[in-house]
Design a protein around this motif. Structure first.
Motif, PDB file in Angstrom:
ATOM      1  N   THR A  64     -26.936 -21.077  15.462  1.00 42.30           N
ATOM      2  CA  THR A  64     -28.252 -21.600  15.851  1.00 42.30           C
ATOM      3  C   THR A  64     -29.106 -20.525  16.510  1.00 42.30           C
ATOM      4  N   SER A  65     -28.472 -19.687  17.345  1.00 47.08           N
ATOM      5  CA  SER A  65     -29.278 -18.697  18.059  1.00 47.08           C
ATOM      6  C   SER A  65     -29.960 -17.760  17.074  1.00 47.08           C
TER       7      SER A  65
ATOM      8  N   ILE B 241     -25.306 -24.541   9.466  1.00 56.35           N
ATOM      9  CA  ILE B 241     -25.045 -25.288  10.704  1.00 56.35           C
ATOM     10  C   ILE B 241     -24.757 -26.743  10.372  1.00 56.35           C
TER      11      ILE B 241
ATOM     12  N   SER C  52     -18.645 -16.147  12.772  1.00 52.54           N
ATOM     13  CA  SER C  52     -18.183 -17.524  12.590  1.00 52.54           C
ATOM     14  C   SER C  52     -16.967 -17.559  11.685  1.00 52.54           C
TER      15      SER C  52
ATOM     16  N   SER D 205     -23.813 -12.933  12.166  1.00 54.76           N
ATOM     17  CA  SER D 205     -23.458 -14.226  12.772  1.00 54.76           C
ATOM     18  C   SER D 205     -22.508 -14.987  11.864  1.00 54.76           C
TER      19      SER D 205
ATOM     20  N   LEU E  10     -21.465 -23.160  16.166  1.00 57.22           N
ATOM     21  CA  LEU E  10     -22.800 -23.756  16.090  1.00 57.22           C
ATOM     22  C   LEU E  10     -23.793 -22.980  16.943  1.00 57.22           C
ATOM     23  N   ILE E  11     -23.344 -22.554  18.138  1.00 52.31           N
ATOM     24  CA  ILE E  11     -24.268 -21.831  19.025  1.00 52.31           C
ATOM     25  C   ILE E  11     -24.614 -20.472  18.436  1.00 52.31           C
ATOM     26  N   VAL E  12     -23.583 -19.770  17.896  1.00 50.36           N
ATOM     27  CA  VAL E  12     -23.839 -18.445  17.317  1.00 50.36           C
ATOM     28  C   VAL E  12     -24.842 -18.563  16.175  1.00 50.36           C
TER      29      VAL E  12
ATOM     30  N   LEU F  37     -18.214 -25.645  18.554  1.00 45.10           N
ATOM     31  CA  LEU F  37     -19.396 -25.462  19.390  1.00 45.10           C
ATOM     32  C   LEU F  37     -19.825 -24.000  19.423  1.00 45.10           C
ATOM     33  N   ILE F  38     -18.821 -23.090  19.511  1.00 42.71           N
ATOM     34  CA  ILE F  38     -19.167 -21.666  19.559  1.00 42.71           C
ATOM     35  C   ILE F  38     -19.848 -21.252  18.259  1.00 42.71           C
TER      36      ILE F  38
END
Lengths: 482, 121
Positions: A12-13, A112, A44, A40, A8-10, A5-6
């Motif tokens: 995506t932002s 992603i 990841s 990013s 994906l959030i990094v 999740l982390i």
């Protein structure tokens, strides 16, 4: 820590905001977008390395959709690494193209999708991730929109890619009808209890899903679009398609087939073994006659998919199968990315990807030629390099699982493949050239050298990756008995 | 196309009177749609028709999802959810595909996929 999740959030932002920077700040925002994308991906990568090394499945916020295990971390580590290579080399390769911000944004969206696909344990998430991975690559393949070849590659890639998701969706719908769930855990519990009348539907569903996945995994009979798409699209994108999206597809295939295999293991394994044999043979024989390096690498990528399939074939019979599949996936990702990126640099500098332009290349582009030669030798499986060890594990797995003929076929195919790899090396190092000395861009070269270092180090110290793959295999199989 | 296929099939089934197993009707329709889609992909040369064929395959799967979800005793929301996701994704796919095909038309003045043969090995 909930790594998927982390990550994906990094990602995506940055992916969502970077086209906006282009609109607000204009052309000068490009540098920041490039840095942000790289940053990013690096974050990841660090997160995924740490979670690959911790082997117990960790907690996940959405445990029914994304399982935070080391198999997923390993595959997403691979795809993020390749995306990082592609991003950094694109600084030079995509220079002075229009809408460059969107290019990096699309690269991140693909990353992603691939990350989601490696962690997904629900068919719904697998399908959404599949689309999220595919749709940006259609656009990226046709990115040079005034270039007729790029557009042709995109049209062919799009039609077969859309077909792949359609067929995959049909297979998933049947599997949902048979078991009443889309969660792979629940499916694996309820599949053995369904009545025997359902077997034709299970077979139909399996074939549909295999066809849908197979279009991305580039297995014969679904390989037609691969050479065209890889040749026409920007060569950095070919690296992404061959080294990253294919590996993410294998992650999904492992999870799906680990569930389906226990139902009718023998027939499915036999069918898959024939597909593997045909895939590697067709790939290698077709690669022998190619005149362009990207087409040759595309066919070699098909052949390598045949080797990787051996791992799926012996999944129920031998632990070595999954081990070899993981090990060879990593090595193949690095080798194929390095080879395609070297080809991209040559295409950037000589604006040609035909094999004739490689004559005497070692005199004008020494570092590129060395890295390309090294990755080709690795793909051929020459002993001290990493490709040799993982192929060895795969063939040992075939023998261990009772498919000795498949191992023999693989050996013969490896012998054939050495011919076309060595032909390129011979052209680079023995032939004469008319080209003047070419300046090799620093970032591009540093990526190629880094990949070469990985190839040599994992080749000389094979036990590092072997042990990691073994631990991942054991922890995956203890949670998902096949 | 859906009506053309489903009406005679459903009519046939009502004649037979096999009303106890209505699920098979939906499955026959979806299978027929799958066959139409695959036929379209094999026989047609226009890129937009190929896009249609793929959309028909996706719709066949969506019919399956909704029918199967209704079939189970405890109604499952998963099937409907999945079909909504599939509709949205099919729409995005069509958007991307049409953009690529429009560009192909601008470059070649033609969207016949068999005429696309610059990439040859």
């Amino acid at each position: 820590m909930d790594t998927p999740l982390i990550v994906l959030i990094v990602l995506t932002s940055v992916a969502v905001t970077s086209p906006l920077y282009g609109i607000i700040f204009g052309k000068k925002s490009l540098k920041y977008v490039q840095y942000l994308t790289t940053l990013s991906l690096l974050i990841s990568l660090v997160l995924l390395i740490s979670s690959t090394l911790s082997l117990t499945p960790q907690e996940s916020t959405v445990p029914h959709l994304l399982r935070n295990d080391s198999l997923g971390s390993f595959f997403s580590l691979m795809v993020i690494l390749v995306t990082l290579f592609v991003t950094i080399t694109s600084f030079d390769y995509m220079k002075d193209n229009s809408n460059e911000n969107i290019y990096y944004s699309l690269l991140l969206f693909t990353a992603i999708g691939m990350t989601m696909l490696s962690f997904a344990v629900d068919l719904l998430v697998i399908f959404v991730a599949w689309e999220l991975m595919s749709l940006p690559t259609f656009i990226l393949a046709g990115y040079n929109k005034r270039d007729k070849l790029s557009n042709e590659a995109a049209v062919k890639f799009f039609i077969l890619g859309a077909l792949s998701s359609g067929i995959l969706l049909y297979g998933i719908s049947l599997m949902f009808g048979i078991t009443g769930s889309t969660n792979l855990d629940i499916i694996s519990q309820s599949l053995p209890t369904v009545s025997a009348d359902m077997l034709p539907f299970i077979i139909f569903s399996t074939i549909s899903m295999l066809a849908g996945l197979g279009l991305k995994l580039s297995i014969v009979p679904f390989h037609m679009w691969i050479p065209d798409a890889y040749e026409g699209s920007p060569t950095t994108i070919s690296a992404l398609l061959s080294a990253a999206t294919k590996k993410a597809g294998f992650a999904a295939a492992i999870r799906i087939f680990a569930v389906i295999f226990p139902i009718f293991s023998f027939d499915l394994a036999l069918a898959l073994s024939i597909v593997a044999l045909v895939t590697m043979t067709v790939g290698n024989l077709a690669a022998l006659t190619q005149k362009s390096i990207t087409r040759m690498l595309a066919y070699s990528s098909i052949a390598q998919a045949g080797y990787l399939l051996i791992g799926l074939v012996v999944l129920p019979y031998s632990d070595l199968g999954l081990l070899g599949l993981l090990y060879h996936s990593f090595n193949h990702a690095i080798l194929q990315a390095s080879a395609f990126l070297a080809a991209a640099l040559v295409r950037l500098k000589t604006s040609s990807s035909s094999l004739d332009s490689y004559n005497g290349l070692s005199k004008v582009m020494p570092i590129t030629s060395f890295c390309l030669a090294l990755s080709l030798l690795g793909l051929a499986g020459i002993p001290p390099l990493n490709g040799f060890w993982s192929k060895l594990v795969l063939f040992a797995a075939a023998v261990d699982g009772g498919y000795t003929w498949l191992a023999l076929a693989g050996l013969v195919n490896s012998a054939i493949s050495v011919a076309y790899y060595l032909l390129v090396i011979k052209r680079m190092y023995m032939d004469e050239t008319s080209l003047k000395s070419i300046k090799e861009p620093f970032l591009f070269i540093s990526i190629l050298v880094f990949a070469s270092v990985v190839i040599i180090v994992t080749g000389l110290l094979p036990n590092i990756l072997y042990n990691i793959s073994e631990d991942i295999t054991l922890s995956f199989l203890s949670n998902n008995p096949v | 196309m859906l009506y053309l296929l489903s009406v005679p099939l459903l009519w046939l089934n009502l004649r037979i009177g096999d009303l106890l197993e209505p699920l098979i009707n939906y499955f026959i329709v979806s299978l027929a749609l799958l066959c139409v889609g695959v036929y379209g992909l094999i026989a047609k040369r226009n890129a937009i028709r190929l896009l249609f064929a793929v959309e028909i395959i996706i719709n066949a799967a969506i019919i399956n999802f909704v029918a199967f979800a209704r079939y189970y005793d405890t109604p499952l929301i998963t099937g409907q959810t999945f079909s909504l996701f599939a509709i949205a994704l099919a729409a995005t796919e069509a958007a991307v595909g049409l953009a690529i095909i429009v560009q192909a038309f601008r470059l070649n003045n033609d969207i016949d996929v068999l005429e696309l043969k610059r990439l040859r090995g």
